[in-house]
Design an enzyme around this catalytic site. Sequence first.
Site, PDB file in Angstrom:
ATOM      1  N   ASP A   1       0.898  -1.170   0.144  1.00  0.00           N
ATOM      2  CA  ASP A   1       0.189   0.106  -0.072  1.00  0.00           C
ATOM      3  C   ASP A   1       1.268   1.465   0.301  1.00  0.00           C
ATOM      4  OD1 ASP A   1      -3.125   0.534   1.616  1.00  0.00           O
ATOM      5  OD2 ASP A   1      -1.391   2.437   1.884  1.00  0.00           O
ATOM      6  N   ILE A   2       0.313   2.231  -0.593  1.00  0.00           N
ATOM      7  CA  ILE A   2       1.393   3.274  -0.642  1.00  0.00           C
ATOM      8  C   ILE A   2       0.918   4.071   0.227  1.00  0.00           C
ATOM      9  CG2 ILE A   2       2.149   5.750  -2.507  1.00  0.00           C
ATOM     10  CD1 ILE A   2       1.150   4.216  -4.233  1.00  0.00           C
TER      11      ILE A   2
ATOM     12  N   GLU B   1      -5.673   2.002  -4.118  1.00  0.00           N
ATOM     13  CA  GLU B   1      -3.291   2.367  -3.862  1.00  0.00           C
ATOM     14  C   GLU B   1      -3.199   0.814  -3.430  1.00  0.00           C
ATOM     15  OE1 GLU B   1      -5.136   2.891  -1.305  1.00  0.00           O
ATOM     16  OE2 GLU B   1      -4.016   3.899   0.302  1.00  0.00           O
TER      17      GLU B   1
HETATM   18  N1  LIG Z   1      -5.160   9.210  -7.660  1.00  0.00           N
HETATM   19  C1  LIG Z   1      -5.591   8.159  -7.520  1.00  0.00           C
HETATM   20  N2  LIG Z   1      -6.576   8.239  -5.953  1.00  0.00           N
HETATM   21  C2  LIG Z   1      -6.664   7.298  -5.790  1.00  0.00           C
HETATM   22  C3  LIG Z   1      -7.252   5.901  -6.478  1.00  0.00           C
HETATM   23  N3  LIG Z   1      -8.024   5.511  -5.826  1.00  0.00           N
HETATM   24  C4  LIG Z   1      -7.548   6.003  -4.168  1.00  0.00           C
HETATM   25  N4  LIG Z   1      -7.183   7.426  -4.166  1.00  0.00           N
HETATM   26  C5  LIG Z   1      -6.639   7.752  -3.057  1.00  0.00           C
HETATM   27  O1  LIG Z   1      -6.033   6.920  -2.355  1.00  0.00           O
HETATM   28  C6  LIG Z   1      -6.054   7.597  -1.623  1.00  0.00           C
HETATM   29  C7  LIG Z   1      -6.178   6.720   0.534  1.00  0.00           C
HETATM   30  O2  LIG Z   1      -6.166   7.173   1.172  1.00  0.00           O
HETATM   31  P1  LIG Z   1      -6.263   6.716   2.298  1.00  0.00           P
HETATM   32  O3  LIG Z   1      -6.797   5.118   2.925  1.00  0.00           O
HETATM   33  O4  LIG Z   1      -6.059   7.130   4.252  1.00  0.00           O
HETATM   34  O5  LIG Z   1      -4.723   5.654   3.035  1.00  0.00           O
HETATM   35  P2  LIG Z   1      -2.782   6.188   2.679  1.00  0.00           P
HETATM   36  O6  LIG Z   1      -2.990   8.395   2.902  1.00  0.00           O
HETATM   37  O7  LIG Z   1      -2.131   6.424   1.928  1.00  0.00           O
HETATM   38  O8  LIG Z   1      -2.363   6.051   3.863  1.00  0.00           O
HETATM   39  P3  LIG Z   1      -1.618   5.253   4.867  1.00  0.00           P
HETATM   40  O9  LIG Z   1      -2.002   4.005   3.978  1.00  0.00           O
HETATM   41  O10 LIG Z   1      -1.755   4.870   6.705  1.00  0.00           O
HETATM   42  O11 LIG Z   1      -0.384   5.963   4.793  1.00  0.00           O
HETATM   43  C8  LIG Z   1      -6.956   8.315  -0.987  1.00  0.00           C
HETATM   44  O12 LIG Z   1      -6.843   9.806  -0.857  1.00  0.00           O
HETATM   45  C9  LIG Z   1      -7.209   7.877  -2.111  1.00  0.00           C
HETATM   46  O13 LIG Z   1      -8.887   8.772  -2.703  1.00  0.00           O
HETATM   47  C10 LIG Z   1      -6.746   6.864  -7.521  1.00  0.00           C
HETATM   48  O14 LIG Z   1      -7.158   5.395  -8.470  1.00  0.00           O
HETATM   49  N5  LIG Z   1      -6.479   7.625  -8.090  1.00  0.00           N
END
Ligand SMILES: Nc1nc2c(ncn2[C@@H]2O[C@H](COP(=O)(O)OP(=O)(O)OP(=O)(O)O)[C@@H](O)[C@H]2O)c(=O)[nH]1
Length: 486
Positions: A327-328, A371
């Site tokens: 997970d990013i 992500e």
């Molecule tokens: N650009 C983009 N963003 C995405 C996509 N799918 C999900 N996201 C974003 O990914 C983010 C995931 O955030 P969180 O689940 O809070 O996790 P995080 O900010 O990576 O925090 P940690 O996992 O705890 O490090 C959200 O802001 C989603 O909007 C996509 O297809 N494109």
Amino acid sequence: MQKYSQLITRPGKMQYGILILLAVTVLGGSAWALIKAQQPGAQSIGFLGAYGTAVFILEAISAILLYAHFRRTGMLTFAILSMAYLWVALLAPFQVGLLTDNLETFSLITASTGDAAWLWIAWHLGFPIIITAGMLVDGSYPIVTRKVWRWTIALFGLELLIIGGIISGTLLSWVELPTLISESRAYSDSLSLIYGPAVMFCCALALTVVVVKGKFENEIYAWLSLAMLAALCEAILSIYAGARFSYGWYAARVLSLVSSAAVVVSLLIENIHLQYKVVKQNQTLKRMATMDELSGLANRRELDERLKAEIKRAMRDRTTISMILLDIDKFKQFNDTHGHLIGDLCLKHVAKCLQRNILRHTDLAARYGGEEFAILLPNTSENDAFDLAEHIRKTIAYSPIVMEDGKMLSVTASFGIASLVPSQAEDATELLSIADASLYSAKKAGRNCVQRPSQSWHASRDELEKKVSSNTHYLRGRTVQSGHKR
Ligand SMILES: Nc1nc2c(ncn2[C@@H]2O[C@H](COP(=O)(O)OP(=O)(O)OP(=O)(O)O)[C@@H](O)[C@H]2O)c(=O)[nH]1
């Protein structure tokens, strides 16, 4: 027309080129044949037999394929064009049969060889008239019907009645028909000056209508134009030849074959195109069903399917299967700072890092969620999965995303791994949930790291695997024993 059926295709440049070449050949060949047209030739029954068979087969195939188009598209034009070819397919064998004197051997048939000219006129007048009618039905909005069967019965029923009437009327001499061709095979004035020019006029009209209305806009109309050009040249040569079995008359028969074959060629080409289209569309559909569009990796559905299959295989072979979930880190923050589009670019970048590091064709990288990514590793131990995850983690952390303006951004990712020797189908869910738990502990441990499953899970899993293994030995022992007894 294009909007009514994706089955009907526009000819390519090469096809237009071939058509132009054939049209020039037909015109040039006809002009050349005119020079010797009136020279008498020998009566070849063999030629007539082959010619009649070829015309019947080609016209029947055209009629069937055009009717299939009507069934698929509901366009009345194709039903009428099919009727035109059926018209020739049914009349031609009787006309050729009379020419070869074969039909006169039947006691009921009273027609003579000379009467074949009347069948020729019916054939050559009816064909262009029906073609013209078919093309006129295709206006700026072609008539499309859903009542295919009703139209089939009405149109083809009427046609069969008319053809039946013409054939019976001629062969059984219902009406006393004037002689059009004398014993010396020479044409009468009425054939040369009235019926012949009428045939020519109808062919010229049909050619004009096919060209003006069809505009060569699909393969069938383009090749039909060539067919009508050949039919017109055939009529001119036939009449100009002035007598049966002259050189011109033979050349006209060859042109008649060109006219018959043209639409078969177009329908064949169209069927080949159709096959390509279907294969391509199937590939696209399969890709869409199994691939994530943004990252180019497998989608979750594909991962689930492969996981199920690999669990079954690992159960059978008693091998270890591993899963990496990643997970990013702080991707929400990344998105908020740089925008969603750059966020998408980041997802593609991570996907590329995965693809670059996965070398075995049995491994599968997939986009698991927003992500989050997953890597399925069949026949891989926990230590090997850990090493691979560590390698990918470093690749992501140390290879920046290069923007169009040269700016560089970097991200990190957290990894959770899980490995087990599956003993039941439900272990697919177990594998994913343990990898997810490991990922959760990686996030808790400060991110940008790889975590394994907990010791307690390992302990309980080892216990289970021991039980399954002893159970398998026990079952195997029973099988061997029972084998001995027998
Ligand atoms: N650009 C983009 N963003 C995405 C996509 N799918 C999900 N996201 C974003 O990914 C983010 C995931 O955030 P969180 O689940 O809070 O996790 P995080 O900010 O990576 O925090 P940690 O996992 O705890 O490090 C959200 O802001 C989603 O909007 C996509 O297809 N494109």
